[in-house]
Write a protein that holds these residues in place. Sequence first.
Motif, PDB file in Angstrom:
ATOM      1  N   ASN A 290       0.817  -1.209   0.000  1.00  0.00           N
ATOM      2  CA  ASN A 290       0.000   0.000   0.000  1.00  0.00           C
ATOM      3  C   ASN A 290       0.852   1.261   0.000  1.00  0.00           C
ATOM      4  O   ASN A 290       0.507   2.258  -0.637  1.00  0.00           O
ATOM      5  N   LEU A 291       1.957   1.223   0.714  1.00  0.00           N
ATOM      6  CA  LEU A 291       2.800   2.416   0.846  1.00  0.00           C
ATOM      7  C   LEU A 291       3.728   2.620  -0.342  1.00  0.00           C
ATOM      8  O   LEU A 291       4.016   3.753  -0.720  1.00  0.00           O
ATOM      9  N   THR A 292       4.228   1.533  -0.914  1.00  0.00           N
ATOM     10  CA  THR A 292       5.220   1.652  -1.984  1.00  0.00           C
ATOM     11  C   THR A 292       4.620   1.505  -3.384  1.00  0.00           C
ATOM     12  O   THR A 292       5.284   1.835  -4.374  1.00  0.00           O
ATOM     13  N   HIS A 293       3.382   0.999  -3.459  1.00  0.00           N
ATOM     14  CA  HIS A 293       2.714   0.775  -4.753  1.00  0.00           C
ATOM     15  C   HIS A 293       3.571  -0.093  -5.669  1.00  0.00           C
ATOM     16  O   HIS A 293       3.680   0.161  -6.872  1.00  0.00           O
ATOM     17  N   LEU A 355      17.133  -5.786  -2.278  1.00  0.00           N
ATOM     18  CA  LEU A 355      17.749  -6.423  -1.116  1.00  0.00           C
ATOM     19  C   LEU A 355      17.267  -5.853   0.206  1.00  0.00           C
ATOM     20  O   LEU A 355      17.676  -6.321   1.270  1.00  0.00           O
ATOM     21  N   SER A 356      16.422  -4.835   0.164  1.00  0.00           N
ATOM     22  CA  SER A 356      15.906  -4.236   1.396  1.00  0.00           C
ATOM     23  C   SER A 356      14.607  -3.510   1.097  1.00  0.00           C
ATOM     24  O   SER A 356      14.304  -3.190  -0.069  1.00  0.00           O
ATOM     25  N   LEU A 357      13.838  -3.222   2.145  1.00  0.00           N
ATOM     26  CA  LEU A 357      12.622  -2.433   1.969  1.00  0.00           C
ATOM     27  C   LEU A 357      12.949  -1.002   1.559  1.00  0.00           C
ATOM     28  O   LEU A 357      12.163  -0.359   0.863  1.00  0.00           O
ATOM     29  N   GLU A 358      14.083  -0.511   1.992  1.00  0.00           N
ATOM     30  CA  GLU A 358      14.492   0.826   1.560  1.00  0.00           C
ATOM     31  C   GLU A 358      14.698   0.837   0.044  1.00  0.00           C
ATOM     32  O   GLU A 358      14.242   1.752  -0.650  1.00  0.00           O
ATOM     33  N   ALA A 359      15.358  -0.189  -0.480  1.00  0.00           N
ATOM     34  CA  ALA A 359      15.565  -0.282  -1.928  1.00  0.00           C
ATOM     35  C   ALA A 359      14.244  -0.470  -2.671  1.00  0.00           C
ATOM     36  O   ALA A 359      14.111  -0.065  -3.834  1.00  0.00           O
ATOM     37  N   GLY A 361      11.563   1.058  -1.857  1.00  0.00           N
ATOM     38  CA  GLY A 361      10.907   2.359  -1.895  1.00  0.00           C
ATOM     39  C   GLY A 361      10.229   2.773  -0.606  1.00  0.00           C
ATOM     40  O   GLY A 361       9.602   3.836  -0.545  1.00  0.00           O
ATOM     41  N   LEU A 362      10.336   1.964   0.444  1.00  0.00           N
ATOM     42  CA  LEU A 362       9.753   2.332   1.730  1.00  0.00           C
ATOM     43  C   LEU A 362      10.587   3.437   2.375  1.00  0.00           C
ATOM     44  O   LEU A 362      11.819   3.415   2.308  1.00  0.00           O
ATOM     45  N   ARG A 363       9.920   4.392   2.995  1.00  0.00           N
ATOM     46  CA  ARG A 363      10.615   5.454   3.717  1.00  0.00           C
ATOM     47  C   ARG A 363      10.901   5.018   5.150  1.00  0.00           C
ATOM     48  O   ARG A 363      10.145   4.226   5.738  1.00  0.00           O
ATOM     49  N   PHE A 401      14.226  -3.342   6.347  1.00  0.00           N
ATOM     50  CA  PHE A 401      14.470  -1.991   5.822  1.00  0.00           C
ATOM     51  C   PHE A 401      15.961  -1.749   5.619  1.00  0.00           C
ATOM     52  O   PHE A 401      16.392  -1.202   4.603  1.00  0.00           O
ATOM     53  N   ALA A 402      16.746  -2.198   6.590  1.00  0.00           N
ATOM     54  CA  ALA A 402      18.189  -1.981   6.539  1.00  0.00           C
ATOM     55  C   ALA A 402      18.918  -3.015   5.695  1.00  0.00           C
ATOM     56  O   ALA A 402      20.099  -2.850   5.391  1.00  0.00           O
TER      57      ALA A 402
END
Length: 411
Positions: A290-293, A355-359, A361-363, A401-402
Amino acid sequence: MNDTPPMFGALRLPRSILFGRGQRAALGSTTARVGRRALLCTDERQAAQPEFAAMLADLAAHGVETHVFDGTIPDLPLQSIDTCIEQVHTFAPDVVIGVGGGSSIDLAKVVAVLLTHGGSVRDYYGEFAVPGPVIPLIAIPTTSGTGSEVTPVAVVADEERGAKVGIASPHLIPQVAICDPELTVTCPPALTAFSGSDALTHAVEAFTTLARPIDPLLTEEHVFVGKNVLSDHMAKLAVTNVFTYLERAYRDGSDIEAREGIMLASLAAGCAFGTAGTAAAHALQYPVGNLTHTAHGLGVATLLPFVMQFNRPACAPAFAELAELIGLTGEDEAARSQAFIDAVADLFARIDIPLSLEALGLRADQQDFVAEHSLDAARLIKNNPRPLDLPAMTTITRAAFAGDRASLVAA
């Protein structure tokens, strides 16, 4: 004295599954046996393919009148479902055919429910809310990942709630699944990667779901009944095929043997999780998506190695068994179970899964939201082999995330 625990198995499946090259040519004959007015749910791209035109001609040749709805939108927002119902209400179909990826097949499922029982989509959220059989469903997947052609679940995007929500009922299982790997040859590499990764996630989570106490009423009281001997068989077939064929299909989409292998993996994984269920990776993906689409398969694949690392203390024997299945060795169960987790992460890296939630697109400021709202998926949380609460979900989310699986080793 024999201390081996008693076996328990359960599968809920379509009445008929056809698998193999060219099997789409059975659509007209198959449909004519169950209905004469067919609604086809698909998307704009699929509707323009020559193979789709051939399906329509086959249906016409068998005396089946058709109406095509090609407005399927990824993630299936409620508005797209309402639009379909408005368009087909006067057509009054007596069979619904889903042709495409998971969203097209899920649209067919939900529309069949609404045409049969009326009401709003929201009336059917959760488990066992569909009151009875629906208009016959036929599913023809054109991707290899969701397994929706054989499962009792459809997922929709409720924009007012800001969440994806599941409808789970045995009545949603299509009567017929036609799985033709030739329909997947045009899938681009990225779609091949995250669809196949979705299938592996289904298989791994089904193989490691919490096994429930054996009870004759288990399938009457739960849509997803946990790990069992029949779902395990399907899950192992899926794992073997993903590791054998996914990277090949990703590298060369015209490799028809690889396309066959990965479609069989997707089908088998759907058979497995459609009865056993999935767990934490899917629960976390709801808010992440929902957050990253981003695509569902991309999200669950990004999350899976971290969920596996967290769950390892509770299912090391199962991971070790899967390691042996794909030819990994290790001096003991602990080493083999870790080798399998590493192998999953390595495979995903080779096919360019983030490789991560940050990659993905999650903030950073969205991590707590993900952890909190993942717990809303109660039907998935109860399946996880290791108990889940907010601190546990926060731990997994922050590690994902990390991109830091090592932090989960001692968690």
